[in-house]
Enzyme design. Structure first.
Site, PDB file in Angstrom:
ATOM      1  N   LYS A 180       0.853  -1.149  -0.175  1.00  0.00           N
ATOM      2  CA  LYS A 180       0.103   0.121  -0.060  1.00  0.00           C
ATOM      3  C   LYS A 180       0.780   1.155  -0.136  1.00  0.00           C
ATOM      4  O   LYS A 180       1.409   1.665   0.839  1.00  0.00           O
ATOM      5  CB  LYS A 180      -0.941   0.002   1.206  1.00  0.00           C
ATOM      6  N   GLU A 254       9.278   0.706  11.212  1.00  0.00           N
ATOM      7  CA  GLU A 254      10.237   1.828  10.796  1.00  0.00           C
ATOM      8  C   GLU A 254       9.666   3.314  11.130  1.00  0.00           C
ATOM      9  O   GLU A 254       8.977   3.482  10.200  1.00  0.00           O
ATOM     10  CB  GLU A 254      11.041   1.588   9.520  1.00  0.00           C
ATOM     11  N   CYS A 288      13.610   9.865   7.666  1.00  0.00           N
ATOM     12  CA  CYS A 288      13.571   9.514   9.116  1.00  0.00           C
ATOM     13  C   CYS A 288      14.788   9.724   9.849  1.00  0.00           C
ATOM     14  O   CYS A 288      14.802   9.888  10.941  1.00  0.00           O
ATOM     15  CB  CYS A 288      13.159   8.414   9.112  1.00  0.00           C
ATOM     16  N   GLU A 387      10.001  15.333  15.933  1.00  0.00           N
ATOM     17  CA  GLU A 387      10.516  15.229  14.549  1.00  0.00           C
ATOM     18  C   GLU A 387       9.647  16.353  13.592  1.00  0.00           C
ATOM     19  O   GLU A 387       8.426  16.418  13.691  1.00  0.00           O
ATOM     20  CB  GLU A 387      10.050  13.862  13.927  1.00  0.00           C
TER      21      GLU A 387
HETATM   22  P1  NAD Z   1       2.400   8.325   7.886  1.00  0.00           P
HETATM   23  O1  NAD Z   1       2.435   7.497   9.169  1.00  0.00           O
HETATM   24  O2  NAD Z   1       1.242   9.168   8.139  1.00  0.00           O
HETATM   25  O3  NAD Z   1       1.876   7.416   6.659  1.00  0.00           O
HETATM   26  C1  NAD Z   1       2.679   6.302   6.143  1.00  0.00           C
HETATM   27  C2  NAD Z   1       1.924   5.420   5.532  1.00  0.00           C
HETATM   28  O4  NAD Z   1       1.207   4.591   6.313  1.00  0.00           O
HETATM   29  C3  NAD Z   1       0.825   5.672   4.395  1.00  0.00           C
HETATM   30  O5  NAD Z   1       0.986   5.066   3.408  1.00  0.00           O
HETATM   31  C4  NAD Z   1      -0.473   5.931   5.296  1.00  0.00           C
HETATM   32  O6  NAD Z   1      -1.400   5.983   4.320  1.00  0.00           O
HETATM   33  C5  NAD Z   1      -0.495   4.711   6.024  1.00  0.00           C
HETATM   34  N1  NAD Z   1      -1.121   4.858   7.183  1.00  0.00           N
HETATM   35  C6  NAD Z   1      -1.121   6.251   7.999  1.00  0.00           C
HETATM   36  N2  NAD Z   1      -2.097   5.638   9.210  1.00  0.00           N
HETATM   37  C7  NAD Z   1      -2.022   4.223   9.217  1.00  0.00           C
HETATM   38  C8  NAD Z   1      -2.965   3.315   9.972  1.00  0.00           C
HETATM   39  N3  NAD Z   1      -3.432   3.835  11.154  1.00  0.00           N
HETATM   40  N4  NAD Z   1      -2.936   2.097   9.458  1.00  0.00           N
HETATM   41  C9  NAD Z   1      -2.287   1.737   8.480  1.00  0.00           C
HETATM   42  N5  NAD Z   1      -1.819   2.422   7.589  1.00  0.00           N
HETATM   43  C10 NAD Z   1      -1.586   3.882   7.860  1.00  0.00           C
HETATM   44  O7  NAD Z   1       3.731   8.887   7.853  1.00  0.00           O
HETATM   45  P2  NAD Z   1       4.088   9.891   6.664  1.00  0.00           P
HETATM   46  O8  NAD Z   1       3.664  11.440   7.004  1.00  0.00           O
HETATM   47  O9  NAD Z   1       3.533   9.555   5.183  1.00  0.00           O
HETATM   48  O10 NAD Z   1       5.552   9.993   6.464  1.00  0.00           O
HETATM   49  C11 NAD Z   1       6.523  10.476   7.350  1.00  0.00           C
HETATM   50  C12 NAD Z   1       6.920   9.696   8.553  1.00  0.00           C
HETATM   51  O11 NAD Z   1       7.458   8.615   8.200  1.00  0.00           O
HETATM   52  C13 NAD Z   1       7.953  10.407   9.297  1.00  0.00           C
HETATM   53  O12 NAD Z   1       7.431  10.129  10.634  1.00  0.00           O
HETATM   54  C14 NAD Z   1       9.293   9.644   8.970  1.00  0.00           C
HETATM   55  O13 NAD Z   1      10.339   9.884  10.127  1.00  0.00           O
HETATM   56  C15 NAD Z   1       8.612   8.287   8.959  1.00  0.00           C
HETATM   57  N6  NAD Z   1       9.424   7.478   8.114  1.00  0.00           N
HETATM   58  C16 NAD Z   1      10.362   6.544   8.729  1.00  0.00           C
HETATM   59  C17 NAD Z   1      11.341   5.827   8.226  1.00  0.00           C
HETATM   60  C18 NAD Z   1      12.107   4.708   8.858  1.00  0.00           C
HETATM   61  O14 NAD Z   1      12.734   4.070   8.029  1.00  0.00           O
HETATM   62  N7  NAD Z   1      12.235   4.570  10.225  1.00  0.00           N
HETATM   63  C19 NAD Z   1      11.461   6.058   6.886  1.00  0.00           C
HETATM   64  C20 NAD Z   1      10.746   7.070   6.067  1.00  0.00           C
HETATM   65  C21 NAD Z   1       9.735   7.743   6.779  1.00  0.00           C
END
Ligand code: NAD
Length: 484
Positions: A180, A254, A288, A387
């Site tokens: 997804k 992650e 991240c 963050e």
């Molecule tokens: P997000 O958590 O809002 O969304 C990430 C993904 O999860 C999207 O596909 C979203 O549609 C889905 N999603 C959101 N809530 C969900 C739920 N309750 N159940 C299932 N799926 C859900 O994050 P974002 O704003 O898109 O990305 C930024 C964040 O990602 C930052 O906090 C960043 O640090 C983190 N990130 C972490 C890593 C890592 O490897 N640790 C890498 C990249 C980004």
């Protein structure tokens, strides 16, 4: 500009009509114009994708039953098809999320095929059974099996590379996957689906369901899923962990970070500038593991603040498709609002803004924020704790190494970090005491051979390296009786 539009979803090895007429429209964060659209997957589409993945996994002759060599042949074709589309993949990611094109070419265009080959070879080279002479007289025959149908949920910031941290080991291990992608970055996922189709991945082995958080939550909870692999925010990760806890479903998370770069008193600033850019402002501050807290010794504090300020001012801001651009726009108006909110917070809490803080002059459209540096703050400031996910750094002074480590470790996150010194071993000694998953010395890179992941609020489990393969495998033991 012509838009990139899809009408069907990649499910069960082919292009299928979606169950509803709902559409995800993608806007450029640079021009704010529409650049494409794809069907939005509904619950019924997720059901179809999971059923296809389940079938491909469970069938007696299914993907999970193939030898690593047989899967390797298909995966090699997949890697080649990805390579054939690398330039367009990079362009699409850059168009959708503002990633500078030179970076998109490395991370998004190049890395996926590298990972597919790396994990496929690892599977082929791995011993199929590990026979251990038992302490009780018998022999334990330990083997690894694919864990099952994987739900992979990914964010928009580095969409292809992050997808392949999951897809490459999962597919090599013999799992089947429902991916997804985030709504902001779907066009690259459809191009990747075209590569999968062209490579002849068997039906159901890989399925793509674009949608928002509701679709993600529905997929994570789906009874046909055996394992969840998630990258995204700590808030969403925590909700997913609750679901998986209730279902006793294995999960890898992650999540976010607030990592520290510790600059020691003997750091060679000039020699480090390019690498320092790489750990602080890469991808417009939207990675991240970035080191958004820079810890500087008091003896060189003024010089370090000035150097970072000059660095921030020197970065070319603009169209991410221009190869000279170092800082593109943030992914969305919402993300810019969030980053601007933190900049206002930094000012109101008394930190000194040395450069940036606003929108760049002379750029008419796009969600741009200037590279921004705050000095004269300590680690209790909100901008040093939370963050931000934008090009905003906090430069925090320390008196000695003990204090530097205490500040670096005083965080609810623990993902990345770095230590900078003219003496590599001195820096490595300090790096060993930083409480986080991965720490660089005088640079930082996610090398495929090394496990990547976080502790505390940065997540659970590891990707990359053999550990990143094992997370998609189950252990199975047969006890053989004592001889004679
Ligand atoms: P997000 O958590 O809002 O969304 C990430 C993904 O999860 C999207 O596909 C979203 O549609 C889905 N999603 C959101 N809530 C969900 C739920 N309750 N159940 C299932 N799926 C859900 O994050 P974002 O704003 O898109 O990305 C930024 C964040 O990602 C930052 O906090 C960043 O640090 C983190 N990130 C972490 C890593 C890592 O490897 N640790 C890498 C990249 C980004």
């Amino acid at each position: 500009m012509t838009t990139i539009d899809y009408r069907e979803l990649y499910i069960d090895g082919g292009w299928r009509s979606p169950a509803t007429e709902d559409v995800i429209t993608v806007n450029s964060p640079t021009t704010e114009q529409v650049i494409g659209s794809v069907p939005a997957a509904s619950a019924r589409d997720v059901d179809a994708a999971v059923a296809a993945a389940r079938g491909a996994f469970d069938a007696p002759e299914g993907w999970s039953s193939w030898s690593p060599e047989q899967r390797g042949e298909v995966l090699e074709r997949f890697a080649s098809e990805l390579e054939a589309r690398a330039a367009e993949t990079a362009r699409r990611v850059s168009l959708q999320n503002g990633m500078p094109i030179w970076l998109a070419e490395q991370f998004e265009g190049g890395f996926p095929a590298v990972l597919v080959r790396y994990f496929s070879k690892m599977m082929i080279d791995a011993p199929t059974v590990d026979e251990r002479a038992g302490m009780l007289g018998g022999t334990a025959r330990v083997s690894r099996h694919p864990i099952g149908v994987v739900a992979a949920v990914v964010p928009w910031n580095v969409p292809q590379a992050i997808s392949f941290l999951k897809l490459a080991p999962a597919l090599a291990a013999g799992c089947t996957v429902v991916l997804k992608p985030a709504e902001e970055t779907v066009l690259d996922a459809f191009l990747m689906s075209e590569a999968a189709a062209a490579a002849g991945l068997p039906p159901g082995v890989l399925n793509v369901v674009p949608g928002g958080r509701e679709v993600g939550a529905y997929l994570v909870e789906h009874p046909g899923i055996d394992k969840v692999s998630f990258t995204g925010s700590t808030a969403a990760g925590s909700k997913i962990a609750e679901t998986c806890g209730r279902l006793l479903r294995p999960v890898t998370l992650e999540l976010g970070g607030k990592s520290a770069a510790i600059l020691l008193d003997d750091v060679d600033l000039n020699a480090s500038l390019e690498s320092l850019f790489g750990v602080t402002f890469l991808n417009n501050g939207q990675i991240c593991w970035l080191n958004t807290r820079v810890l500087a010794p008091r003896s060189r504090y003024g010089e370090i603040v000035d150097t970072l300020t000059d660095l921030a001012r020197s970065l070319q801001i603009g169209d991410p498709l221009d190869p000279g651009t170092k800082i593109g726009p943030l992914v969305s108006a919402r993300q810019r609002e969030r980053v601007e909110g933190y900049i206002a917070k930094g000012k109101s809490e008394g930190a000194r803004l040395t450069t940036g803080g606003g929108r760049p002059a002379g750029i008419e459209s796009g969600f741009f924020v200037e590279p921004t540096i705050f000095a004269d703050l300590d680690n209790t400031a909100t901008i040093a704790r939370e963050e931000i996910f934008g090009p905003v750094l906090s430069v925090i002074p320390f008196s000695d190494e003990t204090e530097a480590l205490a500040i670096a470790n005083d965080s609810e996150y623990g993902l990345g970090g770095s230590v900078w010194s003219s003496d590599v071993e001195r820096a490595a000694g300090i790096a060993a005491k930083v409480k986080s998953g991965t720490v660089g010395v005088n640079h930082y890179s996610n090398d495929p051979v090394a496990p990547f992941g976080g502790i505390k609020n940065s997540g659970l489990g590891r990707e990359l390296g053999p550990e990143g393969l094992h997370t998609f495998q189950q252990l199975h033991t047969v006890y053989l009786p004592p001889a004679g």
